[in-house]
Design a protein around this motif. Sequence first.
Motif, PDB file in Angstrom:
ATOM      1  N   ALA A  67       7.532  26.312   5.220  1.00 37.52           N
ATOM      2  CA  ALA A  67       7.141  24.919   4.977  1.00 37.52           C
ATOM      3  C   ALA A  67       6.463  24.323   6.206  1.00 37.52           C
ATOM      4  O   ALA A  67       5.426  23.655   6.097  1.00 37.52           O
ATOM      5  CB  ALA A  67       8.368  24.092   4.579  1.00 37.52           C
ATOM      6  N   ILE A  68       7.027  24.567   7.374  1.00 34.00           N
ATOM      7  CA  ILE A  68       6.444  24.041   8.613  1.00 34.00           C
ATOM      8  C   ILE A  68       5.041  24.603   8.810  1.00 34.00           C
ATOM      9  O   ILE A  68       4.095  23.864   9.108  1.00 34.00           O
ATOM     10  CB  ILE A  68       7.343  24.380   9.819  1.00 34.00           C
ATOM     11  CG1 ILE A  68       8.646  23.596   9.746  1.00 34.00           C
ATOM     12  CG2 ILE A  68       6.619  24.108  11.136  1.00 34.00           C
ATOM     13  CD1 ILE A  68       9.730  24.090  10.679  1.00 34.00           C
ATOM     14  N   ALA A  73      -0.804  24.056   8.852  1.00 33.78           N
ATOM     15  CA  ALA A  73      -2.104  24.604   8.439  1.00 33.78           C
ATOM     16  C   ALA A  73      -2.917  23.572   7.668  1.00 33.78           C
ATOM     17  O   ALA A  73      -4.144  23.592   7.707  1.00 33.78           O
ATOM     18  CB  ALA A  73      -1.898  25.855   7.589  1.00 33.78           C
ATOM     19  N   ALA A  74      -2.223  22.660   6.982  1.00 34.27           N
ATOM     20  CA  ALA A  74      -2.900  21.600   6.230  1.00 34.27           C
ATOM     21  C   ALA A  74      -3.254  20.405   7.115  1.00 34.27           C
ATOM     22  O   ALA A  74      -3.783  19.415   6.629  1.00 34.27           O
ATOM     23  CB  ALA A  74      -2.036  21.147   5.064  1.00 34.27           C
ATOM     24  N   ASN A  78       2.756  16.000  12.401  1.00 32.65           N
ATOM     25  CA  ASN A  78       4.141  15.537  12.347  1.00 32.65           C
ATOM     26  C   ASN A  78       4.768  16.073  11.068  1.00 32.65           C
ATOM     27  O   ASN A  78       4.409  15.645   9.964  1.00 32.65           O
ATOM     28  CB  ASN A  78       4.175  14.005  12.379  1.00 32.65           C
ATOM     29  CG  ASN A  78       5.582  13.470  12.421  1.00 32.65           C
ATOM     30  OD1 ASN A  78       6.438  13.872  11.638  1.00 32.65           O
ATOM     31  ND2 ASN A  78       5.833  12.547  13.328  1.00 32.65           N
ATOM     32  N   ILE A  79       5.680  17.008  11.200  1.00 33.74           N
ATOM     33  CA  ILE A  79       6.258  17.683  10.035  1.00 33.74           C
ATOM     34  C   ILE A  79       7.090  16.721   9.193  1.00 33.74           C
ATOM     35  O   ILE A  79       7.035  16.754   7.962  1.00 33.74           O
ATOM     36  CB  ILE A  79       7.088  18.904  10.479  1.00 33.74           C
ATOM     37  CG1 ILE A  79       6.208  19.893  11.241  1.00 33.74           C
ATOM     38  CG2 ILE A  79       7.744  19.585   9.276  1.00 33.74           C
ATOM     39  CD1 ILE A  79       4.973  20.361  10.526  1.00 33.74           C
ATOM     40  N   ALA A  80       7.852  15.841   9.825  1.00 34.04           N
ATOM     41  CA  ALA A  80       8.667  14.885   9.063  1.00 34.04           C
ATOM     42  C   ALA A  80       7.767  13.981   8.213  1.00 34.04           C
ATOM     43  O   ALA A  80       8.052  13.741   7.037  1.00 34.04           O
ATOM     44  CB  ALA A  80       9.531  14.048  10.007  1.00 34.04           C
ATOM     45  N   ASP A  96      -0.291  21.407  -4.618  1.00 29.32           N
ATOM     46  CA  ASP A  96      -1.633  21.276  -4.038  1.00 29.32           C
ATOM     47  C   ASP A  96      -1.683  21.895  -2.645  1.00 29.32           C
ATOM     48  O   ASP A  96      -2.648  22.584  -2.313  1.00 29.32           O
ATOM     49  CB  ASP A  96      -2.053  19.805  -3.933  1.00 29.32           C
ATOM     50  CG  ASP A  96      -2.301  19.166  -5.299  1.00 29.32           C
ATOM     51  OD1 ASP A  96      -2.561  19.914  -6.269  1.00 29.32           O
ATOM     52  OD2 ASP A  96      -2.242  17.926  -5.394  1.00 29.32           O
ATOM     53  N   LEU A  97      -0.655  21.642  -1.863  1.00 27.74           N
ATOM     54  CA  LEU A  97      -0.580  22.183  -0.512  1.00 27.74           C
ATOM     55  C   LEU A  97      -0.654  23.707  -0.527  1.00 27.74           C
ATOM     56  O   LEU A  97      -1.307  24.332   0.319  1.00 27.74           O
ATOM     57  CB  LEU A  97       0.713  21.733   0.182  1.00 27.74           C
ATOM     58  CG  LEU A  97       0.937  22.228   1.605  1.00 27.74           C
ATOM     59  CD1 LEU A  97      -0.043  21.562   2.558  1.00 27.74           C
ATOM     60  CD2 LEU A  97       2.361  21.958   2.031  1.00 27.74           C
ATOM     61  N   LEU A  98      -0.013  24.325  -1.501  1.00 29.46           N
ATOM     62  CA  LEU A  98       0.015  25.785  -1.596  1.00 29.46           C
ATOM     63  C   LEU A  98      -1.165  26.350  -2.376  1.00 29.46           C
ATOM     64  O   LEU A  98      -1.298  27.559  -2.507  1.00 29.46           O
ATOM     65  CB  LEU A  98       1.327  26.230  -2.257  1.00 29.46           C
ATOM     66  CG  LEU A  98       2.601  25.883  -1.494  1.00 29.46           C
ATOM     67  CD1 LEU A  98       3.813  26.224  -2.340  1.00 29.46           C
ATOM     68  CD2 LEU A  98       2.639  26.603  -0.161  1.00 29.46           C
ATOM     69  N   GLY A  99      -2.013  25.463  -2.886  1.00 28.99           N
ATOM     70  CA  GLY A  99      -3.173  25.932  -3.657  1.00 28.99           C
ATOM     71  C   GLY A  99      -2.786  26.422  -5.031  1.00 28.99           C
ATOM     72  O   GLY A  99      -3.476  27.274  -5.615  1.00 28.99           O
ATOM     73  N   LEU A 100      -1.705  25.909  -5.594  1.00 35.87           N
ATOM     74  CA  LEU A 100      -1.218  26.362  -6.891  1.00 35.87           C
ATOM     75  C   LEU A 100      -1.466  25.356  -8.012  1.00 35.87           C
ATOM     76  O   LEU A 100      -1.085  25.602  -9.155  1.00 35.87           O
ATOM     77  CB  LEU A 100       0.285  26.661  -6.826  1.00 35.87           C
ATOM     78  CG  LEU A 100       0.695  27.756  -5.837  1.00 35.87           C
ATOM     79  CD1 LEU A 100       2.205  27.855  -5.760  1.00 35.87           C
ATOM     80  CD2 LEU A 100       0.081  29.081  -6.254  1.00 35.87           C
TER      81      LEU A 100
END
Length: 101
Positions: A67-68, A73-74, A78-80, A96-100
């Motif tokens: 996840a981090i 990569a996106a 700030n991960i939080a 969307d983040l994973l391109g799915l």
Amino acid sequence: MTRQTVYALTDLTARQASPQRLGQLARSQWVIENRLHFVRDTTFTEDASKTRTGHGPDNMATLRSFAINQLRAAGHPNIAAGLREMSYQPFHRPLDLLGLA
């Protein structure tokens, strides 16, 4: 002024193990600690996890690191904040983040 002596074991030769090189190696380890482990400990409260048996702890650590890395990569520095943004539409944004999507 204080003076501190630190001892370290290394497989480097005396020529390779200059004070500058040893300092670089130590600092590079802290970069890893600060960029990954600190985030896993603070944002994901990994130290408070109740997952303690079998492969559970390793699997959860892998998922947290995944996840981090996906958020970084996106472009999320700030991960939080990135996790909060994903939670606004939990059935769309993570996909969307994973391109799915």
